[in-house]
Scaffold this motif. Structure first.
Motif, mmCIF file in Angstrom:
data_model
loop_
_atom_site.group_PDB
_atom_site.id
_atom_site.type_symbol
_atom_site.label_atom_id
_atom_site.label_comp_id
_atom_site.label_asym_id
_atom_site.label_seq_id
_atom_site.Cartn_x
_atom_site.Cartn_y
_atom_site.Cartn_z
ATOM 1 N N LEU A 14 -0.020 -11.766 0.675
ATOM 2 C CA LEU A 14 0.200 -12.161 2.063
ATOM 3 C C LEU A 14 1.665 -11.923 2.414
ATOM 4 O O LEU A 14 2.567 -12.447 1.753
ATOM 5 N N ILE A 15 1.906 -11.157 3.479
ATOM 6 C CA ILE A 15 3.257 -10.800 3.910
ATOM 7 C C ILE A 15 3.537 -11.467 5.250
ATOM 8 O O ILE A 15 2.825 -11.226 6.230
ATOM 9 N N LEU A 16 4.586 -12.296 5.304
ATOM 10 C CA LEU A 16 4.883 -13.080 6.497
ATOM 11 C C LEU A 16 6.080 -12.557 7.285
ATOM 12 O O LEU A 16 6.505 -13.199 8.243
ATOM 13 N N ILE A 17 6.617 -11.412 6.899
ATOM 14 C CA ILE A 17 7.819 -10.886 7.550
ATOM 15 C C ILE A 17 7.569 -9.483 8.082
ATOM 16 O O ILE A 17 6.808 -8.705 7.499
ATOM 17 N N GLU A 18 8.241 -9.190 9.194
ATOM 18 C CA GLU A 18 8.007 -7.935 9.914
ATOM 19 C C GLU A 18 8.715 -6.741 9.286
ATOM 20 O O GLU A 18 8.229 -5.611 9.367
ATOM 21 N N SER A 19 9.854 -6.977 8.633
ATOM 22 C CA SER A 19 10.757 -5.886 8.271
ATOM 23 C C SER A 19 10.222 -4.956 7.186
ATOM 24 O O SER A 19 10.798 -3.890 6.967
ATOM 25 N N VAL A 20 9.149 -5.329 6.499
ATOM 26 C CA VAL A 20 8.650 -4.491 5.398
ATOM 27 C C VAL A 20 7.384 -3.724 5.765
ATOM 28 O O VAL A 20 6.706 -3.207 4.882
ATOM 29 N N LYS A 21 7.107 -3.606 7.046
ATOM 30 C CA LYS A 21 5.871 -2.942 7.463
ATOM 31 C C LYS A 21 5.755 -1.532 6.886
ATOM 32 O O LYS A 21 4.676 -1.104 6.462
ATOM 33 N N ASP A 22 6.860 -0.804 6.854
ATOM 34 C CA ASP A 22 6.826 0.571 6.362
ATOM 35 C C ASP A 22 6.545 0.653 4.863
ATOM 36 O O ASP A 22 6.263 1.751 4.352
ATOM 37 N N TYR A 23 6.629 -0.476 4.181
ATOM 38 C CA TYR A 23 6.435 -0.478 2.726
ATOM 39 C C TYR A 23 5.002 -0.843 2.322
ATOM 40 O O TYR A 23 4.714 -0.913 1.117
ATOM 41 N N LEU A 24 4.118 -1.050 3.276
ATOM 42 C CA LEU A 24 2.747 -1.433 2.931
ATOM 43 C C LEU A 24 2.081 -0.408 2.005
ATOM 44 O O LEU A 24 1.423 -0.806 1.024
ATOM 45 N N PRO A 25 2.223 0.909 2.235
ATOM 46 C CA PRO A 25 1.634 1.862 1.291
ATOM 47 C C PRO A 25 2.212 1.723 -0.122
ATOM 48 O O PRO A 25 1.484 1.872 -1.117
ATOM 49 N N ARG A 26 3.492 1.446 -0.225
ATOM 50 C CA ARG A 26 4.105 1.277 -1.539
ATOM 51 C C ARG A 26 3.553 0.041 -2.247
ATOM 52 O O ARG A 26 3.342 0.055 -3.470
ATOM 53 N N PHE A 27 3.306 -1.025 -1.483
ATOM 54 C CA PHE A 27 2.718 -2.225 -2.086
ATOM 55 C C PHE A 27 1.321 -1.919 -2.618
ATOM 56 O O PHE A 27 0.951 -2.382 -3.708
ATOM 57 N N GLU A 28 0.575 -1.135 -1.864
ATOM 58 C CA GLU A 28 -0.766 -0.751 -2.328
ATOM 59 C C GLU A 28 -0.678 0.069 -3.607
ATOM 60 O O GLU A 28 -1.453 -0.144 -4.556
ATOM 61 N N GLN A 29 0.272 0.995 -3.650
ATOM 62 C CA GLN A 29 0.440 1.824 -4.840
ATOM 63 C C GLN A 29 0.871 0.995 -6.049
ATOM 64 O O GLN A 29 0.643 1.405 -7.190
ATOM 65 N N SER A 30 1.475 -0.145 -5.789
ATOM 66 C CA SER A 30 1.943 -1.009 -6.879
ATOM 67 C C SER A 30 0.881 -2.001 -7.338
ATOM 68 O O SER A 30 1.164 -2.876 -8.164
ATOM 69 N N GLY A 31 -0.327 -1.889 -6.784
ATOM 70 C CA GLY A 31 -1.429 -2.715 -7.259
ATOM 71 C C GLY A 31 -1.740 -3.927 -6.407
ATOM 72 O O GLY A 31 -2.498 -4.801 -6.836
ATOM 73 N N PHE A 32 -1.194 -3.991 -5.178
ATOM 74 C CA PHE A 32 -1.436 -5.127 -4.310
ATOM 75 C C PHE A 32 -2.343 -4.733 -3.149
ATOM 76 O O PHE A 32 -2.409 -3.562 -2.760
ATOM 77 N N ALA A 33 -3.012 -5.736 -2.606
ATOM 78 C CA ALA A 33 -3.794 -5.573 -1.380
ATOM 79 C C ALA A 33 -3.057 -6.350 -0.298
ATOM 80 O O ALA A 33 -3.289 -7.541 -0.112
#
Length: 317
Positions: free
Chosen positions: A6-25
């Motif tokens: 769960l992401i509660l901050i706006e500033s990391v929106k561009d990193y969502l694909p990287r989070f997925e690649q790191s094993g997170f949903a």
């Protein structure tokens, strides 16, 4: 299977694909409405939360996430994360000390210079067709006071001392003689000996309204206040009064008490420079904070100690 994040901050929106690649949903919920809805509807699945100090995470929200194992604050602050609730649940809490210090220090000096030299006002005047000069004091050789001498405070001090030949003093609970700067045990005494007073201390109950009317009066009518820490450290109403009455010369604020709501009285003043809590939002700083977050998360889910646990918060190892 990916780990629900769960992401509660706006500033990391561009990193969502990287989070997925790191094993997170990743589940992105940066607004109050999305946050409440997501926790209510999907809280049962969430195992990790990414937030920041000002955004925080409440105890009742943790209670609604029974599988929650780790809460990560993207920056150095963690004042609005309920550490007691986390400790009772054995939830790991991490933060990001030093990751955005360079960016915040750059921004602090920009606010200091902008307030002293009245750069926003001069820019606005030129755009309106004016061409009259704006008077503002020199910064070089002046006295720089720092409330706090952590990663950010040290970076600001280095810029002031080495870049502008400023005499640096600081106020902390314990002196740091290795810094080579003058230590003050009392913030009012520091303010009296400062031309520019910069707030670089953490938020929370211990620093709430540390900069009050008495500190502003000690800073005096030729002094400037810069705040790149937390809005709660400064008594906003006392600051507005001091600016209105000319009891201090000006201010540069990246944070405001009660943000994002900014008092109209503050916005009307022409001796204050305002930015929207963006001091730490350089591409380099966001990359640093995201990388540290991923390292902490990877360590936790691999059963290793996290790299940067919040002091006194529960953590493995």
């Amino acid at each position: 299977m990916r780990i629900p994040l769960l992401i509660l901050i706006e500033s990391v929106k561009d990193y969502l694909p990287r989070f997925e690649q790191s094993g997170f949903a990743p589940v992105w919920a940066p607004t109050a409405e999305a946050r409440a809805r997501t926790i209510a509807e999907r809280g049962q699945d969430i195992r990790i939360v990414l937030t920041r100090g000002a955004t925080g995470l409440r105890g009742d929200e943790m209670q609604a996430m029974p599988r929650l194992e780790i809460v990560c604050s993207l920056g150095v602050g963690y004042e609005n994360i309920d550490l007691d609730a986390a400790r009772r649940r054995g939830i790991v809490v991490t933060h990001g000390p030093g990751t955005n210090a360079v960016s915040v220090a750059d921004h602090a000096m920009a606010l200091l210079l902008g307030a002293a030299r009245r750069l926003p006002q001069a820019d606005a005047a030129v755009r309106r067709g004016g061409w009259s000069g704006f008077m503002g004091p020199q910064v070089a050789g002046k006295r720089l006071g720092l409330i706090g001498l952590g990663h950010i405070g040290r970076e600001i001090a280095r810029r002031g001392a080495l870049g502008f030949g400023m005499r640096v003093g600081y106020c902390t609970r314990r002196p740091r003689p290795e810094s080579g700067y003058a230590h003050y045990a009392d913030v009012r005494a520091l303010a009296r000996d400062s031309d520019f007073l910069v707030v670089a201390a953490p938020g929370g109950a211990a620093t709430h309204h540390l900069v009050d009317e008495t500190v502003l009066d000690a800073l005096g009518p030729q002094g400037y206040l810069v705040n790149v820490a937390r809005g709660s450290v400064v008594d906003t109403q006392a600051l507005i009064a001091a600016l209105e009455q000319g009891r201090i010369a000006g201010a540069g604020l990246d944070v405001v008490e009660g943000e994002p709501d900014v008092p109209e009285a503050l916005k009307r003043l022409d001796n204050v420079v305002l930015t929207p809590h963006s001091a730490g939002r350089s591409p380099e700083a966001v990359e640093n904070t995201v990388s540290l977050f991923l390292q902490n998360a990877a360590a936790h889910f691999a059963g290793r100690p996290v790299l940067t646990p919040v002091p006194d918060a529960g953590h493995r190892g």
